[in-house]
Write a protein that holds these residues in place. Structure first.
Motif, short mmCIF file in Angstrom:
data_model
loop_
_atom_site.label_atom_id
_atom_site.label_comp_id
_atom_site.label_asym_id
_atom_site.label_seq_id
_atom_site.Cartn_x
_atom_site.Cartn_y
_atom_site.Cartn_z
N MET A 25 0.85 -1.19 0.00
CA MET A 25 0.00 0.00 0.00
C MET A 25 0.88 1.24 0.00
N ARG A 26 0.57 2.20 -0.88
CA ARG A 26 1.37 3.40 -0.98
C ARG A 26 1.14 4.32 0.22
N ARG A 27 2.05 5.25 0.38
CA ARG A 27 1.94 6.21 1.48
C ARG A 27 0.81 7.20 1.21
N PRO A 28 0.09 7.63 2.24
CA PRO A 28 -0.95 8.65 2.03
C PRO A 28 -0.34 9.97 1.59
N SER A 29 -1.17 10.81 1.02
CA SER A 29 -0.74 12.14 0.63
C SER A 29 -0.28 12.93 1.85
N THR A 30 0.84 13.62 1.71
CA THR A 30 1.36 14.42 2.82
C THR A 30 0.36 15.49 3.24
N SER A 31 -0.35 16.06 2.28
CA SER A 31 -1.33 17.10 2.59
C SER A 31 -2.47 16.54 3.42
N ILE A 32 -2.96 15.35 3.08
CA ILE A 32 -4.06 14.75 3.84
C ILE A 32 -3.60 14.37 5.23
N LEU A 33 -2.37 13.87 5.35
CA LEU A 33 -1.83 13.56 6.68
C LEU A 33 -1.72 14.82 7.53
N PHE A 34 -1.33 15.92 6.92
CA PHE A 34 -1.24 17.18 7.65
C PHE A 34 -2.62 17.64 8.12
N ILE A 35 -3.61 17.56 7.23
CA ILE A 35 -4.97 17.96 7.60
C ILE A 35 -5.49 17.07 8.73
N TYR A 36 -5.23 15.77 8.65
CA TYR A 36 -5.67 14.84 9.69
C TYR A 36 -5.02 15.19 11.04
N GLY A 37 -3.71 15.39 11.04
CA GLY A 37 -3.03 15.70 12.29
C GLY A 37 -3.49 17.02 12.88
N LEU A 38 -3.70 18.02 12.04
CA LEU A 38 -4.18 19.31 12.52
C LEU A 38 -5.59 19.20 13.10
N ALA A 39 -6.45 18.42 12.43
CA ALA A 39 -7.82 18.25 12.92
C ALA A 39 -7.86 17.53 14.27
N ILE A 40 -7.05 16.48 14.42
CA ILE A 40 -7.01 15.75 15.69
C ILE A 40 -6.50 16.65 16.81
N THR A 41 -5.52 17.49 16.51
CA THR A 41 -5.01 18.42 17.52
C THR A 41 -6.09 19.40 17.96
N LEU A 42 -6.87 19.92 17.02
CA LEU A 42 -7.96 20.82 17.36
C LEU A 42 -9.03 20.11 18.19
N LEU A 43 -9.36 18.88 17.81
CA LEU A 43 -10.36 18.12 18.57
C LEU A 43 -9.89 17.85 20.00
N ALA A 44 -8.59 17.64 20.17
CA ALA A 44 -8.06 17.38 21.51
C ALA A 44 -8.27 18.58 22.43
N PHE A 45 -8.27 19.78 21.87
CA PHE A 45 -8.52 20.97 22.69
C PHE A 45 -10.01 21.28 22.82
N ILE A 46 -10.81 20.86 21.84
CA ILE A 46 -12.25 21.14 21.87
C ILE A 46 -12.98 20.19 22.81
N TYR A 47 -12.68 18.90 22.71
CA TYR A 47 -13.40 17.90 23.49
C TYR A 47 -13.02 17.99 24.97
N ARG A 48 -14.03 17.86 25.83
CA ARG A 48 -13.83 17.87 27.27
C ARG A 48 -14.29 16.58 27.93
N ASP A 49 -15.24 15.91 27.33
CA ASP A 49 -15.76 14.67 27.90
C ASP A 49 -14.70 13.58 27.78
N PRO A 50 -14.52 12.76 28.84
CA PRO A 50 -13.48 11.71 28.79
C PRO A 50 -13.73 10.66 27.71
N TYR A 51 -15.00 10.37 27.38
CA TYR A 51 -15.28 9.39 26.33
C TYR A 51 -14.84 9.91 24.96
N SER A 52 -15.05 11.19 24.72
CA SER A 52 -14.59 11.79 23.46
C SER A 52 -13.08 11.78 23.38
N LEU A 53 -12.42 12.10 24.49
CA LEU A 53 -10.97 12.10 24.50
C LEU A 53 -10.42 10.69 24.32
#
Length: 236
Positions: free
Chosen positions: A1-29
């Motif tokens: 399997m080829r490597r994912p697009s660097t741009s999509i990986l960047f968007i994914y990592g940035l989105a997860i980082t934002l969610l980590a600051f937005i979510y407060r409930d322990p189940y979401s985290l």
């Protein structure tokens, strides 16, 4: 399997980082921290063992901070003179899960992105400023050097009679201060070097992001991590 697009990986990592600051409930985290941490360690551990070490030190530091500032409520455990209460456990778990999610997303990006592709892909596909893309590429290139510096600092600490495992605040200080000082000086000279080679004069060629099966699966998993906590009412 080829490597994912660097741009999509960047968007994914940035989105997860934002969610980590937005979510407060322990189940979401838990939803965003455990899967991303497991996947990140599997994909990026060989390249970035130091991030895992720093993650463990950060969680330990979080516990020490919570023990002194938020150690209230019911008693959870008694370890000799240490009385650990509910407040310290809750604060450590909340911040620790956020750190796990952020570190996991970073390790996924590191494991799937090649440093030489970061500048070209993020500039061409996401049209990010070259200063940001260069910083990301340089950070990935810096990881092996930081690992070598970490080994040398640990060797020097052992020669001077310090503990083998840095777990007290003073021990962590003797490890992190020289590590960050060396990295700072190296970054200054790297910046001077690329400027002398005409980095700002380079002009990228823009194109659309590549979306294939791998990228579609990654974006689908990201969508689930956004939608499931909202549907279950876990976000607050």
């Amino acid at each position: 399997m080829r490597r994912p697009s660097t741009s999509i990986l960047f968007i994914y990592g940035l989105a997860i980082t934002l969610l980590a600051f937005i979510y407060r409930d322990p189940y979401s985290l838990l939803l965003i921290s455990i899967p991303n941490a497991v996947a990140g360690i599997y994909l990026g551990y060989r390249r970035a063992k130091l991030i895992v070490v720093l993650l463990l030190l950060s969680i330990w530091g979080t516990f020490l901070n919570a023990y002194f500032l938020a150690n209230h409520g019911q008693v959870v455990a008694v370890l000799g003179p240490l009385v650990i209460r509910e407040g310290a456990v809750r604060a450590t778990a909340q911040i620790g899960l956020r750190l796990l999610a952020i570190a996991g997303a970073a390790l996924i990006f590191i494991g799937g992105a090649e440093p030489e592709q970061i500048i070209r892909d993020l500039e061409a596909e996401l049209r990010l400023p070259k200063t940001i893309t260069f910083s990301l590429a340089y950070a990935l290139r810096l990881i092996p050097l930081l690992r070598r510096d970490y080994s040398e600092i640990m060797f020097c600490r052992r020669q001077r009679g310090y503990r083998r495992i840095a777990y007290l605040p003073g021990d962590i200080k003797t490890l992190l201060l020289p590590l960050l000082s060396i990295a700072y000086q190296r970054a200054i000279w790297a910046g001077i070097t690329v400027e002398l080679r005409g980095f700002r004069k380079r002009r990228p060629r823009y194109r659309r992001p590549r979306i294939g099966l791998v990228e579609a699966l990654l974006l689908s998993w990201l969508a689930l991590q956004v939608v499931l906590p909202i549907m279950a009412g876990w976000t607050m």
